[in-house]
Scaffold this motif. Sequence first.
Motif, mmCIF file in Angstrom:
data_model
loop_
_atom_site.group_PDB
_atom_site.id
_atom_site.type_symbol
_atom_site.label_atom_id
_atom_site.label_comp_id
_atom_site.label_asym_id
_atom_site.label_seq_id
_atom_site.Cartn_x
_atom_site.Cartn_y
_atom_site.Cartn_z
ATOM 1 N N VAL A 42 0.844 -1.196 0.000
ATOM 2 C CA VAL A 42 0.000 0.000 0.000
ATOM 3 C C VAL A 42 0.881 1.248 0.000
ATOM 4 N N CYS A 63 -2.689 -1.408 8.370
ATOM 5 C CA CYS A 63 -3.823 -2.049 7.711
ATOM 6 C C CYS A 63 -4.492 -3.076 8.608
ATOM 7 N N VAL A 92 -8.756 -1.371 0.454
ATOM 8 C CA VAL A 92 -8.066 -2.382 -0.342
ATOM 9 C C VAL A 92 -9.059 -3.505 -0.611
ATOM 10 N N VAL A 103 -5.746 -1.009 -4.678
ATOM 11 C CA VAL A 103 -5.740 -0.001 -3.613
ATOM 12 C C VAL A 103 -6.492 1.224 -4.123
#
Length: 107
Positions: A42, A63, A92, A103
């Motif tokens: 990411v 995340c 995501v 993403v």
Amino acid sequence: MIAGLFVVAFEAVVLVGALWYFGHFGSRSTNVLDVRQAEAGVRQILSDPINGYGANEVQAVECNDGQNPRVKAGAGFSCRVRINGADRDVQVVFRDDAGTYEVDGPR
């Protein structure tokens, strides 16, 4: 003859064990994505100026509350990121059951 049967039986046990280990029997259906690798991915996508969003300073990425997300097409998770000093959310989503994800832009 008996030795041959033992060899064949041993090979069968190894084969079944390998198939089980790699999830072909469904007993290891915990197909998950390593959250640390997802966070790195990411970060890369957010900061890449050519193939990503080109964010100048991606300072922090966390995340899925630090938990490894389960991989399933259409499922997803969110990331909390700090970009240029501001906290943002990023979604995501898994594109397939192999773990390919996309993403979304920071919000």
